[in-house]
Design a protein around this motif. Structure first.
Motif, PDB file in Angstrom:
ATOM      1  N   VAL A  46       0.826  -1.210   0.000  1.00 20.16           N
ATOM      2  CA  VAL A  46       0.000   0.000   0.000  1.00 20.16           C
ATOM      3  C   VAL A  46       0.860   1.258   0.000  1.00 20.16           C
ATOM      4  O   VAL A  46       0.838   2.031  -0.948  1.00 20.16           O
ATOM      5  CB  VAL A  46      -0.977   0.000   1.205  1.00 20.16           C
ATOM      6  N   ASN A  47       1.624   1.447   1.056  1.00 21.70           N
ATOM      7  CA  ASN A  47       2.418   2.668   1.181  1.00 21.70           C
ATOM      8  C   ASN A  47       3.522   2.756   0.137  1.00 21.70           C
ATOM      9  O   ASN A  47       3.897   3.850  -0.280  1.00 21.70           O
ATOM     10  CB  ASN A  47       3.020   2.786   2.583  1.00 21.70           C
ATOM     11  N   GLN A  48       4.061   1.623  -0.274  1.00 22.07           N
ATOM     12  CA  GLN A  48       5.134   1.608  -1.264  1.00 22.07           C
ATOM     13  C   GLN A  48       4.668   1.008  -2.587  1.00 22.07           C
ATOM     14  O   GLN A  48       5.447   0.381  -3.293  1.00 22.07           O
ATOM     15  CB  GLN A  48       6.324   0.822  -0.714  1.00 22.07           C
ATOM     16  N   ALA A  49       3.418   1.233  -2.935  1.00 17.98           N
ATOM     17  CA  ALA A  49       2.841   0.636  -4.141  1.00 17.98           C
ATOM     18  C   ALA A  49       3.474   1.163  -5.423  1.00 17.98           C
ATOM     19  O   ALA A  49       3.465   0.490  -6.440  1.00 17.98           O
ATOM     20  CB  ALA A  49       1.338   0.878  -4.186  1.00 17.98           C
ATOM     21  N   GLY A  50       4.021   2.347  -5.372  1.00 12.59           N
ATOM     22  CA  GLY A  50       4.648   2.925  -6.556  1.00 12.59           C
ATOM     23  C   GLY A  50       4.094   4.302  -6.837  1.00 12.59           C
ATOM     24  O   GLY A  50       2.990   4.651  -6.408  1.00 12.59           O
ATOM     25  N   GLU A  51       4.877   5.063  -7.547  1.00 12.79           N
ATOM     26  CA  GLU A  51       4.482   6.432  -7.872  1.00 12.79           C
ATOM     27  C   GLU A  51       3.241   6.444  -8.759  1.00 12.79           C
ATOM     28  O   GLU A  51       3.175   5.753  -9.773  1.00 12.79           O
ATOM     29  CB  GLU A  51       5.628   7.142  -8.586  1.00 12.79           C
ATOM     30  N   GLY A  52       2.239   7.191  -8.325  1.00  8.88           N
ATOM     31  CA  GLY A  52       1.018   7.340  -9.106  1.00  8.88           C
ATOM     32  C   GLY A  52       0.044   6.179  -9.004  1.00  8.88           C
ATOM     33  O   GLY A  52      -0.985   6.181  -9.673  1.00  8.88           O
ATOM     34  N   VAL A  53       0.338   5.181  -8.176  1.00 12.26           N
ATOM     35  CA  VAL A  53      -0.535   4.013  -8.057  1.00 12.26           C
ATOM     36  C   VAL A  53      -1.600   4.274  -6.991  1.00 12.26           C
ATOM     37  O   VAL A  53      -1.286   4.561  -5.844  1.00 12.26           O
ATOM     38  CB  VAL A  53       0.265   2.738  -7.687  1.00 12.26           C
ATOM     39  N   GLY A  54      -2.850   4.171  -7.391  1.00 13.37           N
ATOM     40  CA  GLY A  54      -3.954   4.260  -6.449  1.00 13.37           C
ATOM     41  C   GLY A  54      -4.207   2.892  -5.847  1.00 13.37           C
ATOM     42  O   GLY A  54      -4.124   1.881  -6.548  1.00 13.37           O
ATOM     43  N   VAL A  55      -4.496   2.866  -4.551  1.00 13.52           N
ATOM     44  CA  VAL A  55      -4.724   1.597  -3.865  1.00 13.52           C
ATOM     45  C   VAL A  55      -6.015   1.691  -3.059  1.00 13.52           C
ATOM     46  O   VAL A  55      -6.221   2.639  -2.300  1.00 13.52           O
ATOM     47  CB  VAL A  55      -3.557   1.238  -2.910  1.00 13.52           C
ATOM     48  N   VAL A  56      -6.866   0.699  -3.236  1.00 23.28           N
ATOM     49  CA  VAL A  56      -8.074   0.557  -2.431  1.00 23.28           C
ATOM     50  C   VAL A  56      -7.809  -0.566  -1.438  1.00 23.28           C
ATOM     51  O   VAL A  56      -7.548  -1.703  -1.832  1.00 23.28           O
ATOM     52  CB  VAL A  56      -9.300   0.218  -3.305  1.00 23.28           C
ATOM     53  N   VAL A  57      -7.828  -0.221  -0.153  1.00 27.09           N
ATOM     54  CA  VAL A  57      -7.634  -1.206   0.909  1.00 27.09           C
ATOM     55  C   VAL A  57      -9.006  -1.532   1.485  1.00 27.09           C
ATOM     56  O   VAL A  57      -9.699  -0.655   1.994  1.00 27.09           O
ATOM     57  CB  VAL A  57      -6.708  -0.662   2.027  1.00 27.09           C
ATOM     58  N   PHE A  58      -9.387  -2.781   1.395  1.00 29.08           N
ATOM     59  CA  PHE A  58     -10.683  -3.254   1.856  1.00 29.08           C
ATOM     60  C   PHE A  58     -10.499  -4.017   3.156  1.00 29.08           C
ATOM     61  O   PHE A  58      -9.873  -5.075   3.178  1.00 29.08           O
ATOM     62  CB  PHE A  58     -11.299  -4.133   0.763  1.00 29.08           C
ATOM     63  N   LEU A  59     -11.025  -3.472   4.251  1.00 35.88           N
ATOM     64  CA  LEU A  59     -11.027  -4.164   5.540  1.00 35.88           C
ATOM     65  C   LEU A  59     -12.282  -5.021   5.593  1.00 35.88           C
ATOM     66  O   LEU A  59     -13.398  -4.512   5.413  1.00 35.88           O
ATOM     67  CB  LEU A  59     -11.028  -3.164   6.699  1.00 35.88           C
ATOM     68  N   PHE A  60     -12.097  -6.314   5.799  1.00 38.05           N
ATOM     69  CA  PHE A  60     -13.221  -7.237   5.726  1.00 38.05           C
ATOM     70  C   PHE A  60     -13.191  -8.233   6.878  1.00 38.05           C
ATOM     71  O   PHE A  60     -12.200  -8.360   7.594  1.00 38.05           O
ATOM     72  CB  PHE A  60     -13.197  -8.003   4.399  1.00 38.05           C
ATOM     73  N   LYS A  61     -14.289  -8.957   7.007  1.00 41.74           N
ATOM     74  CA  LYS A  61     -14.386 -10.064   7.957  1.00 41.74           C
ATOM     75  C   LYS A  61     -15.036 -11.229   7.234  1.00 41.74           C
ATOM     76  O   LYS A  61     -16.095 -11.059   6.605  1.00 41.74           O
ATOM     77  CB  LYS A  61     -15.233  -9.659   9.167  1.00 41.74           C
ATOM     78  N   LYS A  62     -14.410 -12.396   7.300  1.00 41.46           N
ATOM     79  CA  LYS A  62     -14.986 -13.593   6.668  1.00 41.46           C
ATOM     80  C   LYS A  62     -16.327 -13.914   7.314  1.00 41.46           C
ATOM     81  O   LYS A  62     -16.483 -13.810   8.527  1.00 41.46           O
ATOM     82  CB  LYS A  62     -14.042 -14.778   6.794  1.00 41.46           C
ATOM     83  N   GLY A  63     -17.304 -14.282   6.473  1.00 46.45           N
ATOM     84  CA  GLY A  63     -18.620 -14.635   6.971  1.00 46.45           C
ATOM     85  C   GLY A  63     -19.503 -13.441   7.299  1.00 46.45           C
ATOM     86  O   GLY A  63     -20.624 -13.613   7.748  1.00 46.45           O
ATOM     87  N   HIS A  64     -19.031 -12.258   7.054  1.00 52.83           N
ATOM     88  CA  HIS A  64     -19.780 -11.015   7.315  1.00 52.83           C
ATOM     89  C   HIS A  64     -20.467 -10.621   6.006  1.00 52.83           C
ATOM     90  O   HIS A  64     -19.799 -10.399   4.995  1.00 52.83           O
ATOM     91  CB  HIS A  64     -18.787  -9.943   7.783  1.00 52.83           C
ATOM     92  N   TYR A  65     -21.793 -10.567   6.018  1.00 55.47           N
ATOM     93  CA  TYR A  65     -22.538 -10.367   4.774  1.00 55.47           C
ATOM     94  C   TYR A  65     -22.098  -9.121   4.009  1.00 55.47           C
ATOM     95  O   TYR A  65     -21.835  -9.186   2.808  1.00 55.47           O
ATOM     96  CB  TYR A  65     -24.053 -10.306   5.041  1.00 55.47           C
ATOM     97  N   ALA A  66     -22.033  -7.981   4.685  1.00 57.12           N
ATOM     98  CA  ALA A  66     -21.675  -6.732   3.984  1.00 57.12           C
ATOM     99  C   ALA A  66     -20.262  -6.805   3.406  1.00 57.12           C
ATOM    100  O   ALA A  66     -20.000  -6.253   2.334  1.00 57.12           O
ATOM    101  CB  ALA A  66     -21.813  -5.536   4.920  1.00 57.12           C
ATOM    102  N   SER A  67     -19.364  -7.511   4.076  1.00 59.80           N
ATOM    103  CA  SER A  67     -18.008  -7.685   3.550  1.00 59.80           C
ATOM    104  C   SER A  67     -18.019  -8.570   2.310  1.00 59.80           C
ATOM    105  O   SER A  67     -17.329  -8.282   1.326  1.00 59.80           O
ATOM    106  CB  SER A  67     -17.097  -8.303   4.609  1.00 59.80           C
ATOM    107  N   SER A  68     -18.795  -9.631   2.353  1.00 63.78           N
ATOM    108  CA  SER A  68     -18.884 -10.538   1.201  1.00 63.78           C
ATOM    109  C   SER A  68     -19.452  -9.822  -0.010  1.00 63.78           C
ATOM    110  O   SER A  68     -18.964  -9.984  -1.132  1.00 63.78           O
ATOM    111  CB  SER A  68     -19.750 -11.744   1.544  1.00 63.78           C
ATOM    112  N   TYR A  69     -20.484  -9.019   0.218  1.00 64.70           N
ATOM    113  CA  TYR A  69     -21.102  -8.263  -0.872  1.00 64.70           C
ATOM    114  C   TYR A  69     -20.113  -7.238  -1.438  1.00 64.70           C
ATOM    115  O   TYR A  69     -19.975  -7.098  -2.657  1.00 64.70           O
ATOM    116  CB  TYR A  69     -22.373  -7.584  -0.380  1.00 64.70           C
ATOM    117  N   MET A  70     -19.399  -6.536  -0.568  1.00 65.74           N
ATOM    118  CA  MET A  70     -18.425  -5.548  -1.029  1.00 65.74           C
ATOM    119  C   MET A  70     -17.343  -6.217  -1.869  1.00 65.74           C
ATOM    120  O   MET A  70     -16.913  -5.664  -2.879  1.00 65.74           O
ATOM    121  CB  MET A  70     -17.805  -4.804   0.153  1.00 65.74           C
TER     122      MET A  70
END
Length: 158
Positions: A46-70
């Motif tokens: 994430v922090n060292q992904a590279g110059e100009g690289v956008g990163v989406v970090v998804f915090l999730f929980k296994k078995g959590h419906y909203a996380s599974s849908y996301m």
């Protein structure tokens, strides 16, 4: 044999290209999927992904419906926007004791800068959010381009 400046810079470019190829970063559309990382991989991914690289970090929980849908929505967006790096990390691995009520959470980075965060379903207009709501948030912070003309959260969801 004399080496010119042009030849040296070409060699430097070639070396940089080889480095990118060895890391799997060989073109502008190099990602296209959501990869799972662990806490130890956060800084390099994430922090060292590279110059100009956008990163989406998804915090999730296994078995959590909203996380599974996301995750389903992010997989689609990763294919649509292969220039953006999408990673997922278990919420409690990323932030110990992170509450389930804040899931799903997206942290939006570019060039080691946190551009925005979307915490819980309310960040996307409520429980019946969809792919347009998520894409809008990515576009709002400058990670993605969208053809959406207006914020889909402002329209009632069915």
């Amino acid at each position: 044999m004399r080496t010119t400046t042009s030849a040296r810079s070409t060699c430097a470019c070639c070396l940089r290209r080889l480095e990118l190829l060895s890391r799997g970063e060989h073109s502008a559309g190099r990602y296209g999927s959501v990869i799972e990382i662990a806490r130890a991989g956060f800084i390099p991914q994430v922090n060292q992904a590279g110059e100009g690289v956008g990163v989406v970090v998804f915090l999730f929980k296994k078995g959590h419906y909203a996380s599974s849908y996301m995750l389903v929505l992010l997989e689609k967006l990763a294919r649509k926007h292969p220039h953006i790096k999408f990673v997922q990390i278990a919420h409690d691995d990323c932030i110990p004791n992170y509450p389930d009520r804040n899931l799903p959470t997206l942290l939006l980075y570019k060039d080691d800068e946190l551009l925005g965060q979307c915490v819980g379903v309310s960040a996307f207009g409520g429980a019946s959010y969809g792919i347009d709501d998520v894409e809008w948030e990515l576009a709002r912070v400058g990670l993605a381009r969208t053809e959406l003309q207006s914020n889909p959260h402002e329209r009632p969801h069915k």
